[in-house]
Design a protein around this motif. Structure first.
Motif, mmCIF file in Angstrom:
data_model
loop_
_atom_site.group_PDB
_atom_site.id
_atom_site.type_symbol
_atom_site.label_atom_id
_atom_site.label_comp_id
_atom_site.label_asym_id
_atom_site.label_seq_id
_atom_site.Cartn_x
_atom_site.Cartn_y
_atom_site.Cartn_z
ATOM 1 N N ARG A 77 0.809 -1.176 0.107
ATOM 2 C CA ARG A 77 -0.197 0.020 0.012
ATOM 3 C C ARG A 77 0.926 1.090 0.047
ATOM 4 O O ARG A 77 0.518 2.221 -0.817
ATOM 5 N N SER A 78 2.009 1.261 0.686
ATOM 6 C CA SER A 78 2.920 2.389 0.849
ATOM 7 C C SER A 78 3.404 2.665 -0.545
ATOM 8 O O SER A 78 3.617 3.726 -1.001
ATOM 9 N N ALA A 85 13.910 1.125 -19.219
ATOM 10 C CA ALA A 85 13.129 1.855 -18.341
ATOM 11 C C ALA A 85 11.986 1.948 -18.823
ATOM 12 O O ALA A 85 10.712 2.100 -18.298
ATOM 13 N N HIS A 86 11.532 2.207 -20.269
ATOM 14 C CA HIS A 86 10.438 2.421 -20.909
ATOM 15 C C HIS A 86 9.395 1.065 -20.797
ATOM 16 O O HIS A 86 8.349 1.258 -20.175
ATOM 17 N N VAL A 87 10.162 0.009 -20.740
ATOM 18 C CA VAL A 87 9.314 -1.357 -20.688
ATOM 19 C C VAL A 87 9.022 -1.299 -19.133
ATOM 20 O O VAL A 87 7.832 -1.749 -18.663
ATOM 21 N N VAL A 88 9.889 -1.267 -18.182
ATOM 22 C CA VAL A 88 9.669 -1.324 -16.726
ATOM 23 C C VAL A 88 8.606 -0.274 -16.335
ATOM 24 O O VAL A 88 7.572 -0.478 -15.644
ATOM 25 N N MET A 89 8.751 0.907 -16.819
ATOM 26 C CA MET A 89 7.502 1.931 -16.320
ATOM 27 C C MET A 89 6.220 1.689 -17.059
ATOM 28 O O MET A 89 5.004 1.600 -16.272
ATOM 29 N N SER A 90 6.144 1.093 -18.239
ATOM 30 C CA SER A 90 5.021 0.513 -18.662
ATOM 31 C C SER A 90 4.528 -0.765 -17.950
ATOM 32 O O SER A 90 2.918 -0.514 -17.558
ATOM 33 N N VAL A 91 5.147 -1.640 -17.425
ATOM 34 C CA VAL A 91 4.672 -2.579 -16.610
ATOM 35 C C VAL A 91 4.199 -2.002 -15.104
ATOM 36 O O VAL A 91 3.173 -2.405 -14.725
ATOM 37 N N LEU A 92 4.899 -1.104 -14.781
ATOM 38 C CA LEU A 92 4.683 -0.459 -13.380
ATOM 39 C C LEU A 92 3.360 0.319 -13.221
ATOM 40 O O LEU A 92 2.338 0.249 -12.605
ATOM 41 N N LEU A 93 3.032 0.991 -14.680
ATOM 42 C CA LEU A 93 1.826 1.910 -14.832
ATOM 43 C C LEU A 93 0.584 0.826 -14.876
ATOM 44 O O LEU A 93 -0.406 1.245 -14.142
ATOM 45 N N LEU A 131 -2.349 0.680 -12.149
ATOM 46 C CA LEU A 131 -3.914 1.117 -12.422
ATOM 47 C C LEU A 131 -4.483 -0.269 -12.167
ATOM 48 O O LEU A 131 -5.712 0.091 -11.279
ATOM 49 N N ALA A 132 -3.974 -1.416 -12.197
ATOM 50 C CA ALA A 132 -4.977 -2.587 -11.757
ATOM 51 C C ALA A 132 -5.104 -2.574 -10.267
ATOM 52 O O ALA A 132 -6.122 -3.064 -9.907
ATOM 53 N N ALA A 133 -3.982 -2.238 -9.340
ATOM 54 C CA ALA A 133 -4.127 -2.542 -8.280
ATOM 55 C C ALA A 133 -4.851 -1.201 -7.455
ATOM 56 O O ALA A 133 -5.389 -1.248 -6.455
ATOM 57 N N SER A 134 -4.792 -0.188 -8.115
ATOM 58 C CA SER A 134 -5.402 0.918 -7.388
ATOM 59 C C SER A 134 -6.617 1.621 -8.178
ATOM 60 O O SER A 134 -7.337 2.714 -7.559
ATOM 61 N N TRP A 135 -7.180 1.015 -9.102
ATOM 62 C CA TRP A 135 -8.232 1.364 -9.602
ATOM 63 C C TRP A 135 -9.506 1.881 -9.050
ATOM 64 O O TRP A 135 -10.087 3.091 -8.994
ATOM 65 N N ARG A 136 -9.834 0.979 -8.118
ATOM 66 C CA ARG A 136 -10.961 1.562 -7.086
ATOM 67 C C ARG A 136 -10.828 2.518 -6.069
ATOM 68 O O ARG A 136 -11.597 3.105 -5.465
ATOM 69 N N ASP A 137 -9.455 2.408 -5.843
ATOM 70 C CA ASP A 137 -9.269 3.311 -4.701
ATOM 71 C C ASP A 137 -9.114 4.828 -5.274
ATOM 72 O O ASP A 137 -8.850 5.968 -4.532
ATOM 73 N N ARG A 150 -5.941 9.279 -11.815
ATOM 74 C CA ARG A 150 -5.939 7.717 -12.588
ATOM 75 C C ARG A 150 -5.986 8.003 -14.057
ATOM 76 O O ARG A 150 -5.502 7.109 -14.820
ATOM 77 N N LEU A 151 -6.732 9.145 -14.405
ATOM 78 C CA LEU A 151 -6.863 9.286 -15.847
ATOM 79 C C LEU A 151 -5.457 9.739 -16.632
ATOM 80 O O LEU A 151 -5.171 9.360 -17.670
#
Length: 129
Positions: free
Chosen positions: A3-4, A37-45, A49-55, A65-66
């Motif tokens: 969460r942090s 870095a682009h690939v890693v950033m894409s995965v992290l984004l 989004l998947a983990a935080s969508w509802r929050d 979120r947008l």
């Protein structure tokens, strides 16, 4: 801990990305490092989004979120530029990625500045940067 990371990670990702870009321009790191870095950033984004969508349903968080949602294909455009995909000149894809990530956070900061009661000036400065 997860969460942090979700709460604080996005604020670190954009400056980290810009540091890698600057280091690439200064030839401190290779263009391959920028590609990674682009690939890693894409995965992290996508993971964020998947983990935080509802929050992120509240007013200001919905705007961010947008930003992340639109920023994901913008980042993938940079990946495509490295791979010379879609028959589009790589420079055009790189430009989309760079300028997209200049404008998207600026829009998010400006929106946030108009919605918060305290600290609006900080968000305005962030948008200007």
């Amino acid at each position: 801990m997860f969460r942090s990371l979700r709460e604080n990670g996005p604020a670190l990702l954009v400056p980290a990305a810009w540091l890698v870009v600057a280091a690439t321009v200064l030839e401190i790191v290779s263009t391959h490092a920028l590609f990674v870095a682009h690939v890693v950033m894409s995965v992290l984004l996508v993971a964020f989004l998947a983990a935080s969508w509802r929050d992120m349903d509240a007013d200001v968080l919905r705007a961010w979120r947008l930003v992340v949602l639109v920023g994901t294909p913008v980042t993938l455009a940079g990946v495509a530029g490295f791979l010379a995909l879609w028959g589009v000149p790589p420079r055009a894809l790189f430009a989309l990625s760079v300028f997209g990530w200049m404008l998207l956070p600026a829009a998010g900061f400006l929106y946030t500045a108009r919605r918060v009661e305290v600290g609006a000036r900080i968000y305005e400065v962030g948008a200007a940067c």
